[in-house]
Design a protein around this motif. Structure first.
Motif, short mmCIF file in Angstrom:
data_model
loop_
_atom_site.label_atom_id
_atom_site.label_comp_id
_atom_site.label_asym_id
_atom_site.label_seq_id
_atom_site.Cartn_x
_atom_site.Cartn_y
_atom_site.Cartn_z
N GLY A 24 0.77 -1.23 0.00
CA GLY A 24 0.00 0.00 0.00
C GLY A 24 0.80 1.28 0.00
O GLY A 24 0.35 2.27 0.58
N LYS A 25 1.97 1.29 -0.60
CA LYS A 25 2.74 2.54 -0.60
C LYS A 25 2.02 3.61 -1.40
O LYS A 25 1.96 4.76 -0.96
CB LYS A 25 4.14 2.30 -1.18
N LEU A 26 1.50 3.22 -2.55
CA LEU A 26 0.80 4.21 -3.37
C LEU A 26 -0.46 4.69 -2.67
O LEU A 26 -0.74 5.88 -2.63
CB LEU A 26 0.46 3.64 -4.74
N SER A 27 -1.21 3.77 -2.08
CA SER A 27 -2.43 4.19 -1.39
C SER A 27 -2.10 5.04 -0.17
O SER A 27 -2.84 5.96 0.18
CB SER A 27 -3.27 2.97 -0.98
N GLY A 28 -0.99 4.74 0.49
CA GLY A 28 -0.56 5.56 1.62
C GLY A 28 -0.20 6.96 1.19
O GLY A 28 -0.57 7.95 1.85
N ILE A 29 0.52 7.07 0.09
CA ILE A 29 0.90 8.39 -0.44
C ILE A 29 -0.35 9.17 -0.85
O ILE A 29 -0.49 10.35 -0.53
CB ILE A 29 1.87 8.23 -1.63
N MET A 30 -1.27 8.50 -1.55
CA MET A 30 -2.48 9.18 -2.00
C MET A 30 -3.37 9.54 -0.81
O MET A 30 -4.02 10.58 -0.80
CB MET A 30 -3.27 8.29 -2.98
N GLY A 31 -3.39 8.69 0.22
CA GLY A 31 -4.17 9.00 1.41
C GLY A 31 -3.65 10.23 2.12
O GLY A 31 -4.41 11.09 2.57
N ASP A 32 -2.33 10.34 2.22
CA ASP A 32 -1.73 11.52 2.84
C ASP A 32 -2.03 12.78 2.02
O ASP A 32 -2.30 13.84 2.57
CB ASP A 32 -0.23 11.34 2.98
N ALA A 33 -1.96 12.65 0.69
CA ALA A 33 -2.26 13.79 -0.17
C ALA A 33 -3.71 14.21 -0.02
O ALA A 33 -4.03 15.40 0.04
CB ALA A 33 -1.95 13.45 -1.63
N ALA A 34 -4.61 13.22 0.06
CA ALA A 34 -6.04 13.53 0.21
C ALA A 34 -6.31 14.23 1.55
O ALA A 34 -7.11 15.16 1.62
CB ALA A 34 -6.86 12.26 0.11
N LYS A 35 -5.63 13.79 2.61
CA LYS A 35 -5.81 14.43 3.91
C LYS A 35 -5.34 15.88 3.86
O LYS A 35 -5.97 16.77 4.43
CB LYS A 35 -5.03 13.68 4.99
N GLY A 36 -4.24 16.12 3.18
CA GLY A 36 -3.73 17.49 3.05
C GLY A 36 -4.68 18.38 2.27
O GLY A 36 -4.93 19.53 2.65
N ILE A 37 -5.23 17.85 1.18
CA ILE A 37 -6.18 18.63 0.38
C ILE A 37 -7.44 18.91 1.19
O ILE A 37 -7.97 20.02 1.16
CB ILE A 37 -6.52 17.87 -0.93
N ARG A 38 -7.93 17.91 1.92
CA ARG A 38 -9.13 18.08 2.74
C ARG A 38 -8.90 19.14 3.82
O ARG A 38 -9.75 20.00 4.05
CB ARG A 38 -9.53 16.76 3.37
N ALA A 39 -7.73 19.11 4.45
CA ALA A 39 -7.43 20.09 5.48
C ALA A 39 -7.35 21.50 4.88
O ALA A 39 -7.82 22.47 5.49
CB ALA A 39 -6.12 19.74 6.17
N PHE A 40 -6.80 21.61 3.69
CA PHE A 40 -6.71 22.89 3.01
C PHE A 40 -8.11 23.43 2.70
O PHE A 40 -8.40 24.61 2.94
CB PHE A 40 -5.89 22.75 1.72
N LYS A 41 -8.99 22.57 2.18
CA LYS A 41 -10.35 23.00 1.86
C LYS A 41 -11.11 23.41 3.11
O LYS A 41 -11.85 24.39 3.11
CB LYS A 41 -11.11 21.88 1.14
N ASP A 42 -10.94 22.64 4.20
CA ASP A 42 -11.61 22.99 5.45
C ASP A 42 -11.11 24.33 5.97
O ASP A 42 -11.89 25.12 6.50
CB ASP A 42 -11.38 21.90 6.51
N GLY A 43 -9.83 24.59 5.82
CA GLY A 43 -9.27 25.87 6.23
C GLY A 43 -9.86 27.03 5.43
O GLY A 43 -10.15 28.08 5.97
N LEU A 44 -10.05 26.81 4.13
CA LEU A 44 -10.65 27.85 3.31
C LEU A 44 -12.10 28.08 3.69
O LEU A 44 -12.57 29.22 3.73
CB LEU A 44 -10.56 27.48 1.83
#
Length: 74
Positions: A24-44
């Motif tokens: 799951g390296k790719l899914s782990g990387i994509m999961g981390d990216a998704a969390k970052g994007i979600r946090a950014f959207k919530d901040g906006l």
């Protein structure tokens, strides 16, 4: 020009290892990216909602309970 050199093979190997290497390296990387994007959207959203609320309350007359409730819903 048309043949693969050593640099090309290294790049291909790195891409293959990222896609298929380990658990799951790719899914782990994509999961981390998704969390970052979600946090950014919530901040906006927080910034926009507080900014809108601040603009509505500045310089306005006292509101009735019905108007205040409508503002809370939106």
């Amino acid at each position: 020009m048309g043949s693969f050199g050593p640099i090309h093979w290294i790049i291909v190997a790195v891409v293959v290892l990222l896609l298929f290497g380990g658990r799951g390296k790719l899914s782990g990387i994509m999961g981390d990216a998704a969390k970052g994007i979600r946090a950014f959207k919530d901040g906006l959203k927080d910034d926009v909602s507080t900014e809108v609320a601040d603009n509505k309350t500045k310089g306005s007359l006292p509101r009735t309970e019905q108007e205040a409730e409508e503002l809370r819903k939106s």
